[in-house]
Write a protein that holds these residues in place. Structure first.
Motif, short mmCIF file in Angstrom:
data_model
loop_
_atom_site.label_atom_id
_atom_site.label_comp_id
_atom_site.label_asym_id
_atom_site.label_seq_id
_atom_site.Cartn_x
_atom_site.Cartn_y
_atom_site.Cartn_z
N THR A 1 92.39 57.11 14.40
CA THR A 1 93.11 57.69 15.54
C THR A 1 93.83 56.62 16.34
O THR A 1 95.00 56.78 16.75
N TYR A 2 93.13 55.49 16.55
CA TYR A 2 93.72 54.41 17.37
C TYR A 2 94.95 53.83 16.70
O TYR A 2 96.03 53.72 17.33
N TRP A 3 94.83 53.45 15.41
CA TRP A 3 95.97 52.81 14.75
C TRP A 3 97.09 53.80 14.45
O TRP A 3 98.27 53.42 14.41
N GLY A 4 96.76 55.06 14.26
CA GLY A 4 97.80 56.07 14.14
C GLY A 4 98.61 56.17 15.41
O GLY A 4 99.85 56.28 15.39
N GLY A 5 97.94 56.13 16.57
CA GLY A 5 98.63 56.16 17.85
C GLY A 5 99.45 54.91 18.09
O GLY A 5 100.56 54.96 18.65
N GLN A 6 98.91 53.75 17.65
CA GLN A 6 99.64 52.49 17.82
C GLN A 6 100.93 52.49 17.00
O GLN A 6 101.96 51.95 17.44
N ILE A 7 100.88 53.07 15.79
CA ILE A 7 102.09 53.13 14.96
C ILE A 7 103.18 53.93 15.66
O ILE A 7 104.36 53.53 15.69
N ARG A 8 102.83 55.03 16.25
CA ARG A 8 103.82 55.85 16.97
C ARG A 8 104.41 55.09 18.16
O ARG A 8 105.63 55.09 18.39
N GLU B 1 102.18 45.28 11.64
CA GLU B 1 100.75 45.00 11.81
C GLU B 1 99.94 46.29 11.94
O GLU B 1 98.89 46.45 11.32
N ALA B 2 100.43 47.22 12.75
CA ALA B 2 99.72 48.49 12.94
C ALA B 2 99.65 49.28 11.64
O ALA B 2 98.61 49.89 11.33
N GLU B 3 100.76 49.28 10.89
CA GLU B 3 100.76 50.01 9.61
C GLU B 3 99.77 49.39 8.64
O GLU B 3 99.07 50.11 7.90
N GLN B 4 99.68 48.05 8.61
CA GLN B 4 98.73 47.38 7.72
C GLN B 4 97.29 47.67 8.16
O GLN B 4 96.40 47.87 7.32
N LYS B 5 97.06 47.69 9.46
CA LYS B 5 95.72 48.00 9.97
C LYS B 5 95.27 49.39 9.54
O LYS B 5 94.12 49.60 9.11
N LEU B 6 96.18 50.35 9.62
CA LEU B 6 95.83 51.71 9.23
C LEU B 6 95.55 51.79 7.73
O LEU B 6 94.62 52.49 7.30
N LYS B 7 96.34 51.05 6.93
CA LYS B 7 96.07 51.01 5.50
C LYS B 7 94.69 50.42 5.21
O LYS B 7 93.95 50.91 4.35
N ASN B 8 94.35 49.35 5.94
CA ASN B 8 93.04 48.73 5.74
C ASN B 8 91.90 49.68 6.09
O ASN B 8 90.90 49.77 5.39
N VAL B 9 92.07 50.41 7.20
CA VAL B 9 91.04 51.37 7.61
C VAL B 9 90.83 52.43 6.53
O VAL B 9 89.71 52.76 6.16
N ARG B 10 91.94 52.96 6.02
CA ARG B 10 91.85 54.00 4.99
C ARG B 10 91.31 53.45 3.68
O ARG B 10 90.65 54.18 2.93
N ARG B 11 91.56 52.17 3.40
CA ARG B 11 91.08 51.58 2.15
C ARG B 11 89.60 51.24 2.22
O ARG B 11 88.86 51.43 1.25
N TYR B 12 89.15 50.76 3.38
CA TYR B 12 87.77 50.30 3.48
C TYR B 12 86.77 51.42 3.81
O TYR B 12 85.57 51.23 3.63
#
Length: 361
Positions: free
Chosen positions: A51-58, A103-114
């Motif tokens: 939720t946090y990184w999705g909001g940061q991307i927007r 950076e935010a997009e990469q963070k969200l990818k990492n969250v979904r991957r891990y």
């Protein structure tokens, strides 16, 4: 060879028991904390982090658009002197905004991957510690109960009075102590329960007078809240007797420190007979191997479970099962073939140990 042993104290057994209990408590707490922490992180990854990184991307995408518009505006409009304006500062801000968005997009990818990786590792952890966890929650309580019996038996033996000639004094208290010690020690090792089976078969189920057991003071140990779930996990095709079905109860069974329940066939001509007999473990067959039918009373299942709610799980066991309860709780549970299923099911793998579906009779 001497026929008696010198027992000064049972401090070693008592100290070992305390250490075993502390080990179980410490290990159980550590296992629970480790699993709880891993589960907390997993929940955070699957909920708050996404939720946090999705909001940061927007937010950062909107910031990039604002910076792009600023660059366009700077290049589109001339300066007061008519020359093209420099957009260097705006382009720097745009690049910073783009890096923050990446950076935010990469963070969200990492969250979904891990998240699935952590889920897998948590499952591996649970499987790796399951045997230890089962031992701590099931085997250790059984071992502590066994130690309690040993300590009680040794204390009873040590409490006997010894005469100057080295023989046990002929006193009533000494004789009682010896009898209790012998009975307890015998209960630790005996595997022959045929006398109890014969006693159950000898019970006359018809015509048992009704009795009220709710005000009686029971001498045997109640099945503890820790043991009741273990009884419920024994693999058996359970059949719950109806609340109005009858249980044959040996007269004065509540005065005995060691009792048993066995479920046989319903008595002929006895309506609503559950097949259960609740009696003492004392049984003395005659020379022909026959057992004198014990005096008994009749109570309903509802009445018995009101007097002894700890027996609910035992009463759901099928025909042929026999359970022995003493001053420390459950001692043994035998199936219809005489196999000890009380300790045997604990040795199975965790995925084999589970509660069976319970169906009404």
């Amino acid at each position: 060879m001497s026929t008696w042993a010198r027992v000064d104290n049972v401090d070693a057994l008592q100290a070992f028991r305390q250490s075993l209990v502390r080990f179980a408590e410490t290990t159980g707490t550590a296992l629970a904390d480790a699993e709880s922490e891993a589960q907390r992180v997993l929940v955070w990854l699957e909920t708050e982090a996404q939720t946090y990184w999705g909001g940061q991307i927007r937010k950062r995408h909107d910031e990039v658009e604002r910076c792009k518009d600023a660059v366009r505006q700077k290049k589109l409009f001339k300066s007061p002197t008519g020359s093209t304006q420099s957009a260097a500062d705006e382009e720097k801000l745009l690049k910073m905004a783009q890096r923050r968005l990446e950076e935010a997009e990469q963070k969200l990818k990492n969250v979904r991957r891990y998240s699935p990786k952590l889920q897998k590792e948590l499952s591996n952890y649970k499987g790796g510690v399951q045997r230890l966890s089962t031992g701590v929650s099931s085997d250790v309580p059984v071992a502590v109960a066994r130690l309690d019996k040993m300590i009680a038996a040794v204390r009873a033996y040590a409490g006997l009075t010894i005469s100057s000639t080295g023989t046990i004094a002929e006193s009533t208290e000494a004789a009682k102590a010896m009898a209790r010690a012998a009975a307890t020690l015998a209960s630790l090792g005996t595997k022959d329960y045929s006398a109890l089976r014969k006693k159950t078969k000898a019970v006359e189920r018809a015509g048992a007078p009704a009795a009220d057991l709710r005000l009686e003071s029971w001498s045997d140990g109640l099945i503890s809240d820790r043991e009741r779930p273990l009884v419920a996990k024994i693999e058996a095709a359970r059949t719950i007797p109806g609340p109005g079905e009858l249980v044959a109860v040996e007269k004065d069974v509540w005065k005995s420190e060691r009792v048993y329940l066995e479920r046989g066939l319903p008595g002929e001509g006895v309506a609503d007979d559950s097949g259960w007999f609740f009696g003492t473990t004392e049984s003395e067959p005659d020379e022909d191997g026959k057992v004198t039918p014990p005096q008994r009373v009749g109570v309903t299942v509802a009445h018995l479970t009101e007097a002894r709610p700890d027996l609910v799980e035992v009463l759901a066991l099928p025909r042929g099962y026999l359970a022995i309860i003493d001053s420390t709780g459950v001692d043994v549970v035998l199936d219809e073939r005489g196999v000890d299923v009380w300790s045997g099911f604990l040795e199975k793998s965790p995925d084999q140990v589970g509660r069976n579906d319970v169906k009404p009779q």
